[in-house]
Design a protein around this motif. Structure first.
Motif, PDB file in Angstrom:
ATOM      1  N   THR A  88      27.158 -29.696 -76.326  1.00  0.00           N
ATOM      2  CA  THR A  88      26.397 -28.485 -76.056  1.00  0.00           C
ATOM      3  C   THR A  88      24.904 -28.768 -76.157  1.00  0.00           C
ATOM      4  O   THR A  88      24.466 -29.559 -76.995  1.00  0.00           O
ATOM      5  CB  THR A  88      26.793 -27.384 -77.063  1.00  0.00           C
ATOM      6  OG1 THR A  88      28.175 -27.081 -76.889  1.00  0.00           O
ATOM      7  CG2 THR A  88      25.970 -26.124 -76.871  1.00  0.00           C
TER       8      THR A  88
ATOM      9  N   CYS B 234      23.913 -37.883 -77.348  1.00  0.00           N
ATOM     10  CA  CYS B 234      24.327 -37.532 -75.982  1.00  0.00           C
ATOM     11  C   CYS B 234      24.631 -38.786 -75.176  1.00  0.00           C
ATOM     12  O   CYS B 234      25.639 -38.842 -74.439  1.00  0.00           O
ATOM     13  CB  CYS B 234      23.251 -36.706 -75.297  1.00  0.00           C
ATOM     14  SG  CYS B 234      23.059 -35.030 -75.963  1.00  0.00           S
TER      15      CYS B 234
ATOM     16  N   CYS C  71      34.348 -35.674 -73.630  1.00  0.00           N
ATOM     17  CA  CYS C  71      33.799 -34.654 -74.528  1.00  0.00           C
ATOM     18  C   CYS C  71      32.486 -34.120 -73.964  1.00  0.00           C
ATOM     19  O   CYS C  71      31.720 -34.845 -73.334  1.00  0.00           O
ATOM     20  CB  CYS C  71      33.570 -35.243 -75.920  1.00  0.00           C
ATOM     21  SG  CYS C  71      35.078 -35.889 -76.683  1.00  0.00           S
ATOM     22  N   ARG C  72      32.224 -32.832 -74.222  1.00  0.00           N
ATOM     23  CA  ARG C  72      31.020 -32.191 -73.686  1.00  0.00           C
ATOM     24  C   ARG C  72      30.124 -31.750 -74.840  1.00  0.00           C
ATOM     25  O   ARG C  72      30.533 -30.953 -75.687  1.00  0.00           O
ATOM     26  CB  ARG C  72      31.414 -31.007 -72.813  1.00  0.00           C
ATOM     27  CG  ARG C  72      32.096 -31.427 -71.510  1.00  0.00           C
ATOM     28  CD  ARG C  72      32.662 -30.256 -70.743  1.00  0.00           C
ATOM     29  NE  ARG C  72      33.878 -29.759 -71.367  1.00  0.00           N
ATOM     30  CZ  ARG C  72      34.697 -28.862 -70.806  1.00  0.00           C
ATOM     31  NH1 ARG C  72      34.418 -28.367 -69.621  1.00  0.00           N
ATOM     32  NH2 ARG C  72      35.777 -28.461 -71.429  1.00  0.00           N
TER      33      ARG C  72
ATOM     34  N   ASP D 127      28.770 -23.469 -68.324  1.00  0.00           N
ATOM     35  CA  ASP D 127      29.041 -24.888 -68.095  1.00  0.00           C
ATOM     36  C   ASP D 127      27.916 -25.590 -67.358  1.00  0.00           C
ATOM     37  O   ASP D 127      27.659 -26.778 -67.591  1.00  0.00           O
ATOM     38  CB  ASP D 127      30.359 -25.039 -67.323  1.00  0.00           C
ATOM     39  CG  ASP D 127      31.576 -24.719 -68.177  1.00  0.00           C
ATOM     40  OD1 ASP D 127      31.462 -24.823 -69.417  1.00  0.00           O
ATOM     41  OD2 ASP D 127      32.629 -24.364 -67.610  1.00  0.00           O
TER      42      ASP D 127
ATOM     43  N   SER E  79      25.424 -26.157 -70.166  1.00  0.00           N
ATOM     44  CA  SER E  79      25.985 -26.590 -71.456  1.00  0.00           C
ATOM     45  C   SER E  79      25.365 -25.826 -72.624  1.00  0.00           C
ATOM     46  O   SER E  79      25.094 -26.396 -73.685  1.00  0.00           O
ATOM     47  CB  SER E  79      25.788 -28.102 -71.650  1.00  0.00           C
ATOM     48  OG  SER E  79      26.493 -28.828 -70.674  1.00  0.00           O
TER      49      SER E  79
ATOM     50  N   ASP F  62      32.442 -30.167 -77.565  1.00  0.00           N
ATOM     51  CA  ASP F  62      33.759 -29.760 -77.066  1.00  0.00           C
ATOM     52  C   ASP F  62      34.634 -31.005 -76.936  1.00  0.00           C
ATOM     53  O   ASP F  62      34.389 -31.879 -76.098  1.00  0.00           O
ATOM     54  CB  ASP F  62      33.597 -29.074 -75.710  1.00  0.00           C
ATOM     55  CG  ASP F  62      34.921 -28.585 -75.127  1.00  0.00           C
ATOM     56  OD1 ASP F  62      35.973 -28.814 -75.758  1.00  0.00           O
ATOM     57  OD2 ASP F  62      34.889 -27.983 -74.038  1.00  0.00           O
TER      58      ASP F  62
END
Length: 404
Positions: free
Chosen positions: A317, A304, A314-315, A141, A144, A328
């Motif tokens: 990567t 991004c 939302c994440r 995390d 990322s 994610d």
């Protein structure tokens, strides 16, 4: 560096294009299959025109210039010395994968993959009568990005039924570009348990600034002699429809077995346009691929920024390579529909809703691993920035308007 117009929007509907013509409606923006919407490099276009000017399209002889183009490109670009006799050509990387697996495994054996992984890995392993052994990648995390769970990977390689490790390098869908140290460690573990490595390197030229692609076979002599490399100019240079790929292997006995499978399965003949396109790509189009990677990097940064502003839950990567951001979306769930028609609780349901309501088509992560991909969607950003941004706006608008 020459200037190439990656912002040009090219109409592909009606051209027999899977990406656009398979869409269930004409107003849908497809951001799913790994297919770029950019015009191919000018040198490739010109090579195809010259070949098409000849009125006969018969059986194709693959000549010395084909092998020289491959050898010179990988020597100069990636410091990998390939010998002519190590190259076997075939009609695509997925057929090449099937060839390698059929030649190097027996039915009932296990093939290790790093999950989530390219969906055809699963089908290719199953089609040759083997079992997929999924080693789940770990998301870090703080960065990322994804890393190998080395303890789990070794346990799976140690299984007496495991005979092959099927690697995606660079990795689709997590976007990892594996380092030489990581590849060396993979091979050391594989050698410890007699596991052969098959490395799919189709995305090898699609690497973002600050990262460097490392061919598995060029890491060390130990790696070179324990691997089969699958590569093609198709993904990087947007010529997948010309159906040309290569299997590269230093082991004569493995090559003999693979050559036999190639001929048994009748995947041994190339079309007249594939070889000339590969030669033009590797001999004349290095500046185009460099410009392409810069443009894709710009798209990724714009994506991004968009998620940070519009869908901060939302994440995204870290994408070191490919053009396929892995996002994610699990913090969105459950999504309660405003029309009272229930909730959306899975990525499959979300992608269905994005297509039906948002008119944008993205891939659910479960295509790449039922468990390891269940929190993610994969987005293809190899398109003009204006098209990408419209697709992202449609996604965000759907999440905000269809749901509570």
């Amino acid at each position: 560096m020459k200037v190439f117009d990656f912002d040009e929007v090219i109409e592909r509907r009606g051209s027999g294009c899977i990406k656009w013509d398979e869409a269930p409606a004409a107003d849908i923006i497809p951001m799913w299959v790994a297919d770029m919407d950019f015009a191919v490099a000018p040198a490739i276009q010109e090579a195809i025109r010259r070949r098409a000017a000849h009125p006969v399209f018969g059986y194709t002889l693959v000549g010395p210039d084909y092998y020289e183009a491959i050898i010179n490109w990988f020597r100069q670009r990636h410091q990998w010395e390939i010998h002519r006799e190590e190259i076997l050509y075939t009609i695509g990387v997925v057929p090449a994968m099937a060839v390698a697996l059929q030649a190097l495994t027996l039915r009932g054996e296990k093939v290790v993959i790093l999950s989530p992984d390219y969906n055809c890995f699963f089908s290719s392993v199953h089609n040759c009568g083997c079992e997929v052994s999924e080693s789940p990648l770990r998301r870090i995390d703080s960065t990322s990005r994804f890393e190998v769970d080395w303890e789990d990977f070794e346990q799976r390689c140690a299984d007496e039924k495991t005979t092959v490790f099927l690697l995606c390098n660079p990795h689709n869908p997590t976007g990892r570009v594996w380092s030489a140290e990581e590849l060396e460690r993979m091979n050391t573990i594989c050698l410890r348990y007699g596991v052969k490595v098959v490395s799919d390197e189709i995305h090898c030229e699609l690497v973002m600034p600050g990262h460097r692609f490392q061919p598995f076979a060029a890491v060390s002599e130990a790696c070179r002699h324990n691997c089969v490399v699958l590569n093609s100019a198709s993904k990087s240079f947007n010529i997948a429809g010309l159906q040309t790929a290569n299997i590269i292997c230093s082991q004569p006995e493995w090559r003999r077995k693979m050559d036999r499978v190639i001929n048994i399965n009748e995947v041994c003949d190339l079309n007249p346009f594939g070889p000339v396109a590969l030669i033009a790509a590797y001999n004349e189009s290095g500046d185009w691929i460099d410009a392409l990677n810069e443009y894709i990097w710009g798209n990724y940064k714009a994506l991004c920024d968009f998620f940070a502003e519009e869908l901060p839950q939302c994440r995204v990567t870290t994408m070191e390579g490919t053009y396929l951001p892995w996002v994610d979306v699990s913090p969105l769930f459950p999504l309660q529909r405003k029309d009272g028609k229930g909730t959306v609780e899975t990525v499959e349901q979300l992608c269905d809703c994005l297509t039906a309501n948002g008119r944008v088509w993205m891939n659910p992560g479960t295509m790449y691993g039922a468990q390891t991909g269940r929190d993610y969607i994969r987005i293809n950003i190899a398109c003009p920035r204006s098209v990408m941004m419209e697709g992202l706006r449609r996604m965000a608008a759907t999440v905000k308007t269809v749901f509570q």
